[in-house]
Design an enzyme around this catalytic site. Structure first.
Site, short mmCIF file in Angstrom:
data_model
loop_
_atom_site.label_atom_id
_atom_site.label_comp_id
_atom_site.label_asym_id
_atom_site.label_seq_id
_atom_site.Cartn_x
_atom_site.Cartn_y
_atom_site.Cartn_z
N HIS A 79 7.01 -26.64 -1.91
CA HIS A 79 6.49 -27.81 -2.61
C HIS A 79 5.42 -27.43 -3.62
O HIS A 79 4.68 -28.28 -4.11
CB HIS A 79 5.94 -28.82 -1.59
CG HIS A 79 7.05 -29.45 -0.80
ND1 HIS A 79 7.49 -30.73 -1.02
CD2 HIS A 79 7.85 -28.93 0.16
CE1 HIS A 79 8.50 -30.99 -0.22
NE2 HIS A 79 8.74 -29.90 0.51
N LYS A 99 -13.06 0.89 -3.05
CA LYS A 99 -14.14 1.20 -2.10
C LYS A 99 -15.28 1.91 -2.84
O LYS A 99 -16.45 1.62 -2.62
CB LYS A 99 -13.63 2.12 -0.98
CG LYS A 99 -12.73 1.44 0.03
CD LYS A 99 -12.42 2.43 1.14
CE LYS A 99 -11.34 1.95 2.08
NZ LYS A 99 -10.85 2.98 2.99
N GLU A 143 0.82 -1.21 0.00
CA GLU A 143 0.00 0.00 0.00
C GLU A 143 0.86 1.27 0.00
O GLU A 143 0.43 2.32 -0.44
CB GLU A 143 -0.91 -0.02 1.24
CG GLU A 143 -2.27 0.56 0.98
CD GLU A 143 -3.23 0.37 2.16
OE1 GLU A 143 -2.80 0.06 3.28
OE2 GLU A 143 -4.44 0.55 1.94
O1 PA5 Z 1 -3.27 2.00 5.82
C1 PA5 Z 1 -4.40 2.42 5.72
O2 PA5 Z 1 -4.71 3.60 5.99
C2 PA5 Z 1 -5.56 1.52 5.28
O3 PA5 Z 1 -5.15 0.24 4.97
C3 PA5 Z 1 -6.59 1.45 6.40
O4 PA5 Z 1 -5.97 0.92 7.54
C4 PA5 Z 1 -7.77 0.56 6.00
O5 PA5 Z 1 -8.25 0.93 4.74
C5 PA5 Z 1 -8.88 0.71 7.03
O6 PA5 Z 1 -9.35 2.02 7.04
P1 PA5 Z 1 -10.14 2.59 8.27
O7 PA5 Z 1 -9.32 2.44 9.49
O8 PA5 Z 1 -10.36 4.05 7.92
O9 PA5 Z 1 -11.43 1.83 8.37
#
Ligand code: PA5
Length: 425
Positions: free
Chosen positions: A306, A415, A285
């Site tokens: 494997h 999303k 990410e």
């Molecule tokens: O690193 C990040 O910001 C994202 O992966 C969030 O952790 C994830 O999308 C969850 O979002 P939220 O905490 O707003 O529900």
């Protein structure tokens, strides 16, 4: 209160060994000055979303006391502590619970089992979870920085209903805890309206960099984990030698990114599998944007040798390997019995070392670049050190590659697609 003494861990250090080829190492050397600048910039904390930098040194003691006190209160009230969240809002706690040796730094007596919800949209998963927990005492922790992510929101609705039916409205509300932004978002408004005990995820700390905040520490403290030892470990990763090691790793990874498209994170112990999932989020990410980055993939050793092992040895050479090896495993089993032959008296740890060396030898022969990460042990202290070490490495690599490591526009796109679909568009 959790207050363990882990002094024996204090001199332990993550160690990195490179078998990446001279070209990569010399390219990495040319990046060292730039990496030093990027890390200095991170420590100035004047770019957005760098609140996690050096956080373990700045964690307010009263906030930590509040977490520990609330954790004890939760532990006294429930058998199951359901943590609802997705991505950075749950992976860190899950990773720690799998990684940390229960005997070393977990006070398990009378502590609830932490179970997770809201990281998928499977009715089967949530129905099974409800069956498991419904007849026992339950508390909920909803974690969402934005307060509006669909997966945890749906799980929260489902589990709130269960709680209300079980305990009635007023008691149900008292069994709900929250971690969210201090001011913004639907969850903060709901917590204020309903009087949930709510903790703050600082606005300058993004989800995947949040494990050392209440996001990770509250569930862990409730489970009996020594969170002070985790913070001590994280502080140790800011020491000069470990910081230098993180900078060097960032340089090597940046050099490798020019040659390879995939980084396989290979774990040799199931206790590191969930930590690997946390790493996949952190690197995927943070770095995968603007056409840059390598695809992080988790590989379980020996299991995947494997299956994927054939590809690693003989397939398209698009990857490099990061080997996550625990040097001093918590427990061991010696081989014995009448027919043990040459294996008699040898321990699992020796066989696991053999698969590490055997794999490295085989892959070196076909020029796979290898980075070995030696993890000292499964202590809470080592966990904290690993977390901060990799956070720094990741942020520095992203900055060296010229991407913003702290946003996630691609995640937002899916999303929106999901919400459009639900709205019939
Ligand atoms: O690193 C990040 O910001 C994202 O992966 C969030 O952790 C994830 O999308 C969850 O979002 P939220 O905490 O707003 O529900």
């Amino acid at each position: 209160m959790n207050n363990f003494d882990n002094l024996d861990n204090r001199n332990k250090r993550i160690e990195i060994v490179y078998e990446t080829g001279e070209d990569v190492l010399s390219e990495a050397e040319t990046l060292e000055a730039a990496a030093a600048e990027k890390v200095a910039a991170l420590y100035r904390r004047d770019m957005p979303f760098t609140g996690w930098v050096d956080w373990a040194n700045r964690f307010p003691e009263d906030a930590l006391e509040d977490i520990l006190k609330t954790a004890d209160e939760i532990a006294a009230r429930c058998k199951y502590f359901v943590v609802i969240g997705i991505g950075g809002s749950y992976l860190g706690a899950k990773a720690a619970l799998s990684f940390i040796d229960r005997a070393d730094s977990v006070r398990a007596d009378g502590r609830p089992e932490v179970v997770f919800a809201g990281f998928n949209l499977s009715g089967t998963y949530h129905a099974n979870l409800i069956d498991k927990i419904k007849d026992e005492d339950i508390c909920l922790l909803i974690i969402s920085k934005s307060g509006g992510t669909l997966e945890p929101s749906v799980a929260f609705l489902t589990l709130k209903k269960l709680l209300t039916e079980k305990y009635g409205h007023a008691e149900a509300l008292s069994r709900i805890y929250a971690v969210t932004d201090a001011e913004s978002g639907k969850l903060r408004t709901e917590a204020q309206a309903n009087g949930y005990k709510a903790f703050v995820l600082p606005s300058d700390i993004g989800g995947r960099f949040s494990v050392l905040t209440p996001v990770g520490l509250l569930p862990l403290a409730a489970a009996g984990v020594d969170v002070r030892a985790i913070l001590a470990g994280a502080r140790s990763a800011g020491a000069d030698d470990i910081l230098a090691s993180a900078k060097r790793l960032a340089c090597v990874r940046t050099a490798l990114e020019k040659q390879k498209s995939v980084e396989t994170f290979c774990f040799f112990d199931p206790s590191v599998e969930d930590f690997t999932a946390w790493l996949l989020q952190l690197f995927g990410e943070s770095e995968g944007k603007g056409g840059r980055g390598v695809l992080p993939v988790g590989v379980g050793v020996s299991r995947d040798l494997h299956s994927l092992g054939q590809f690693f040895q003989d397939g398209k050479q698009i990857f490099y390997e990061t080997l996550l090896f625990v040097t001093e495993p918590t427990r061991d089993v010696k081989i014995g019995g009448e027919d043990a032959g040459d294996y008699a008296g040898r321990a699992y740890s020796e066989f696991n070392r053999a698969v590490l060396e055997g794999m490295a030898k085989a892959h070196r022969a076909v020029s796979v670049p290898i980075i070995r990460v030696y993890i000292p042990d499964n202590s809470a202290y080592s966990f904290g050190q690993l977390v901060y070490f990799f956070e720094l490495t990741c942020a520095a690599t992203g900055l060296l590659m010229g991407v913003n490591p702290f946003d996630q526009p691609g995640v937002e796109a899916y999303k929106k697609g999901m919400l459009d679909y639900l709205a019939g568009q």
